[in-house]
Write a protein that holds these residues in place. Sequence first.
Motif, PDB file in Angstrom:
ATOM      1  N   GLY A 159       0.849  -1.198   0.000  1.00  0.00           N
ATOM      2  CA  GLY A 159       0.000   0.000   0.000  1.00  0.00           C
ATOM      3  C   GLY A 159       0.874   1.234   0.000  1.00  0.00           C
ATOM      4  O   GLY A 159       1.839   1.308  -0.765  1.00  0.00           O
ATOM      5  N   LYS A 160       0.538   2.169   0.844  1.00  0.00           N
ATOM      6  CA  LYS A 160       1.363   3.370   0.938  1.00  0.00           C
ATOM      7  C   LYS A 160       2.648   3.070   1.688  1.00  0.00           C
ATOM      8  O   LYS A 160       2.613   2.738   2.876  1.00  0.00           O
ATOM      9  N   GLU A 161       3.740   3.149   1.007  1.00  0.00           N
ATOM     10  CA  GLU A 161       5.032   2.924   1.660  1.00  0.00           C
ATOM     11  C   GLU A 161       5.784   4.247   1.677  1.00  0.00           C
ATOM     12  O   GLU A 161       6.769   4.441   0.965  1.00  0.00           O
ATOM     13  N   CYS A 162       5.303   5.147   2.488  1.00  0.00           N
ATOM     14  CA  CYS A 162       5.815   6.521   2.439  1.00  0.00           C
ATOM     15  C   CYS A 162       7.200   6.648   3.081  1.00  0.00           C
ATOM     16  O   CYS A 162       8.006   7.473   2.670  1.00  0.00           O
ATOM     17  N   TRP A 163       7.469   5.837   4.099  1.00  0.00           N
ATOM     18  CA  TRP A 163       8.788   5.917   4.765  1.00  0.00           C
ATOM     19  C   TRP A 163       9.912   5.569   3.790  1.00  0.00           C
ATOM     20  O   TRP A 163      10.943   6.217   3.761  1.00  0.00           O
ATOM     21  N   THR A 164       9.676   4.542   2.985  1.00  0.00           N
ATOM     22  CA  THR A 164      10.717   4.096   2.046  1.00  0.00           C
ATOM     23  C   THR A 164      10.342   4.449   0.604  1.00  0.00           C
ATOM     24  O   THR A 164      10.804   3.820  -0.339  1.00  0.00           O
ATOM     25  N   TYR A 165       9.476   5.467   0.427  1.00  0.00           N
ATOM     26  CA  TYR A 165       8.962   5.848  -0.893  1.00  0.00           C
ATOM     27  C   TYR A 165      10.078   6.037  -1.911  1.00  0.00           C
ATOM     28  O   TYR A 165      11.030   6.772  -1.671  1.00  0.00           O
ATOM     29  N   LYS A 166       9.954   5.362  -3.042  1.00  0.00           N
ATOM     30  CA  LYS A 166      10.960   5.439  -4.109  1.00  0.00           C
ATOM     31  C   LYS A 166      12.379   5.244  -3.575  1.00  0.00           C
ATOM     32  O   LYS A 166      13.293   5.996  -3.924  1.00  0.00           O
ATOM     33  N   ASP A 167      12.518   4.239  -2.709  1.00  0.00           N
ATOM     34  CA  ASP A 167      13.824   3.914  -2.121  1.00  0.00           C
ATOM     35  C   ASP A 167      14.480   5.103  -1.414  1.00  0.00           C
ATOM     36  O   ASP A 167      15.707   5.259  -1.435  1.00  0.00           O
ATOM     37  N   ALA A 168      13.657   5.924  -0.784  1.00  0.00           N
ATOM     38  CA  ALA A 168      14.206   7.046  -0.010  1.00  0.00           C
ATOM     39  C   ALA A 168      15.187   6.511   1.031  1.00  0.00           C
ATOM     40  O   ALA A 168      14.917   5.509   1.687  1.00  0.00           O
ATOM     41  N   LYS A 169      16.310   7.139   1.155  1.00  0.00           N
ATOM     42  CA  LYS A 169      17.336   6.679   2.091  1.00  0.00           C
ATOM     43  C   LYS A 169      17.248   7.398   3.444  1.00  0.00           C
ATOM     44  O   LYS A 169      17.787   6.941   4.437  1.00  0.00           O
ATOM     45  N   HIS A 170      16.580   8.548   3.441  1.00  0.00           N
ATOM     46  CA  HIS A 170      16.558   9.357   4.660  1.00  0.00           C
ATOM     47  C   HIS A 170      15.174   9.942   4.912  1.00  0.00           C
ATOM     48  O   HIS A 170      14.417  10.177   3.983  1.00  0.00           O
ATOM     49  N   CYS A 171      14.910  10.202   6.188  1.00  0.00           N
ATOM     50  CA  CYS A 171      13.705  10.929   6.586  1.00  0.00           C
ATOM     51  C   CYS A 171      13.722  12.312   5.918  1.00  0.00           C
ATOM     52  O   CYS A 171      14.760  12.961   5.861  1.00  0.00           O
ATOM     53  N   LEU A 172      12.546  12.724   5.418  1.00  0.00           N
ATOM     54  CA  LEU A 172      12.437  14.034   4.757  1.00  0.00           C
ATOM     55  C   LEU A 172      12.787  15.178   5.706  1.00  0.00           C
ATOM     56  O   LEU A 172      13.308  16.203   5.299  1.00  0.00           O
ATOM     57  N   GLN A 173      12.444  14.988   6.951  1.00  0.00           N
ATOM     58  CA  GLN A 173      12.583  16.064   7.926  1.00  0.00           C
ATOM     59  C   GLN A 173      13.985  16.140   8.520  1.00  0.00           C
ATOM     60  O   GLN A 173      14.568  17.202   8.595  1.00  0.00           O
ATOM     61  N   CYS A 174      14.508  14.990   8.956  1.00  0.00           N
ATOM     62  CA  CYS A 174      15.730  15.049   9.766  1.00  0.00           C
ATOM     63  C   CYS A 174      16.883  14.217   9.199  1.00  0.00           C
ATOM     64  O   CYS A 174      17.928  14.120   9.830  1.00  0.00           O
ATOM     65  N   ARG A 175      16.701  13.597   8.067  1.00  0.00           N
ATOM     66  CA  ARG A 175      17.767  12.806   7.424  1.00  0.00           C
ATOM     67  C   ARG A 175      18.093  11.506   8.160  1.00  0.00           C
ATOM     68  O   ARG A 175      19.126  10.898   7.903  1.00  0.00           O
ATOM     69  N   HIS A 176      17.231  11.082   9.067  1.00  0.00           N
ATOM     70  CA  HIS A 176      17.463   9.792   9.720  1.00  0.00           C
ATOM     71  C   HIS A 176      17.386   8.686   8.664  1.00  0.00           C
ATOM     72  O   HIS A 176      16.507   8.710   7.820  1.00  0.00           O
ATOM     73  N   PRO A 177      18.317   7.697   8.712  1.00  0.00           N
ATOM     74  CA  PRO A 177      18.264   6.623   7.706  1.00  0.00           C
ATOM     75  C   PRO A 177      16.942   5.860   7.770  1.00  0.00           C
ATOM     76  O   PRO A 177      16.405   5.651   8.855  1.00  0.00           O
ATOM     77  N   THR A 178      16.453   5.428   6.624  1.00  0.00           N
ATOM     78  CA  THR A 178      15.162   4.732   6.583  1.00  0.00           C
ATOM     79  C   THR A 178      15.300   3.218   6.715  1.00  0.00           C
ATOM     80  O   THR A 178      14.316   2.497   6.582  1.00  0.00           O
ATOM     81  N   SER A 179      16.524   2.742   6.969  1.00  0.00           N
ATOM     82  CA  SER A 179      16.726   1.302   7.087  1.00  0.00           C
ATOM     83  C   SER A 179      15.776   0.720   8.139  1.00  0.00           C
ATOM     84  O   SER A 179      15.546   1.313   9.182  1.00  0.00           O
ATOM     85  N   LEU A 180      15.211  -0.442   7.823  1.00  0.00           N
ATOM     86  CA  LEU A 180      14.254  -1.074   8.734  1.00  0.00           C
ATOM     87  C   LEU A 180      14.804  -2.387   9.285  1.00  0.00           C
ATOM     88  O   LEU A 180      14.064  -3.290   9.606  1.00  0.00           O
ATOM     89  N   ASP A 181      16.123  -2.489   9.374  1.00  0.00           N
ATOM     90  CA  ASP A 181      16.710  -3.757   9.809  1.00  0.00           C
ATOM     91  C   ASP A 181      16.876  -3.839  11.328  1.00  0.00           C
ATOM     92  O   ASP A 181      17.549  -4.718  11.843  1.00  0.00           O
ATOM     93  N   GLY A 182      16.272  -2.921  12.061  1.00  0.00           N
ATOM     94  CA  GLY A 182      16.282  -3.013  13.522  1.00  0.00           C
ATOM     95  C   GLY A 182      17.579  -2.584  14.156  1.00  0.00           C
ATOM     96  O   GLY A 182      17.800  -2.804  15.341  1.00  0.00           O
TER      97      GLY A 182
END
Length: 191
Positions: A159-182
Motif C-alpha cells: 500500500g502506501k510505503e511513504c517511509w521508504t517511498y521510491k527507495d528514499a534513504k533518509h527521513c524528509l525532515q531530519c535525514r534519519h536513515p530509513t533502514s528497517l533492519d532493527g
Amino acid sequence: MAHLCIAKGDDVSLLPLGRTDSVEVRMRNGGEYTFHSGPAKGDQKLGTRKAGSRRLVLVPWEEAGKLKWPLICSRGIEAYVNGAPVIGGLHILADRDAITLGERASAVFFLDEDPTRIQPFPGARDPVKCRRCRTPILKGQAAVRCPGCSQWYHQETGGKECWTYKDAKHCLQCRHPTSLDGTFSWTPARL
Ligand SMILES: [Zn+2]
Ligand SMILES: [Zn+2]
C-alpha cells in the motif's frame, strides 16, 4: 527503549533498559564492565567500594510518559560522563552519553533511540498527517515513527510505503536513515 552499549573492537553488546528495572554497572579489575539488571537493592549498598570493583546504578523514573535514566553514584566513585566528572552524584543520561569509571579509556554508552520499526499507528487526539504524502494516518494503519524527529509515515506493505517511498534513504525532515533492519542509526564504532 534505551540501551546501554559496550563496544569492544567491532563487537558491540547491548543491554535493553526495561521499564521497571534498575541497572547496576560494575567495573572489574581488568577494566571490563559488567551489567546487572534487576529490582533495586537497598541504597546502603550504593557506592560501596569493594576492592577492585566500582559500581554505578541507574534507576529509571517516568516523566510525561517517557523514561528518564539518572546515573547515580556516591562519593569516592570516580564517574565521568563524556569526560566530565559527575557532580553531586547524579547525572540524567542523554542519548550517546559516554560513561566511564575512573580514568580507563573504555566507556559504556547510553543510547536513547528506538530502532526504526513498522508499527500499527496508535492513534492520536488530533489527526496526524504523514510527513511524505500529507494525508492522515489512520489508527491501526502500518506506519513508521522516525526515531530522529518523531514524524510519522505510512508504511503499508503493498500500500502506501511513504517511509521508504521510491527507495528514499533518509527521513524528509531530519535525514534519519530509513533502514528497517532493527539497527541503531549510531553505535560507538562509528565515532
Ligand atoms: Zn503517507
Ligand atoms: Zn526524521
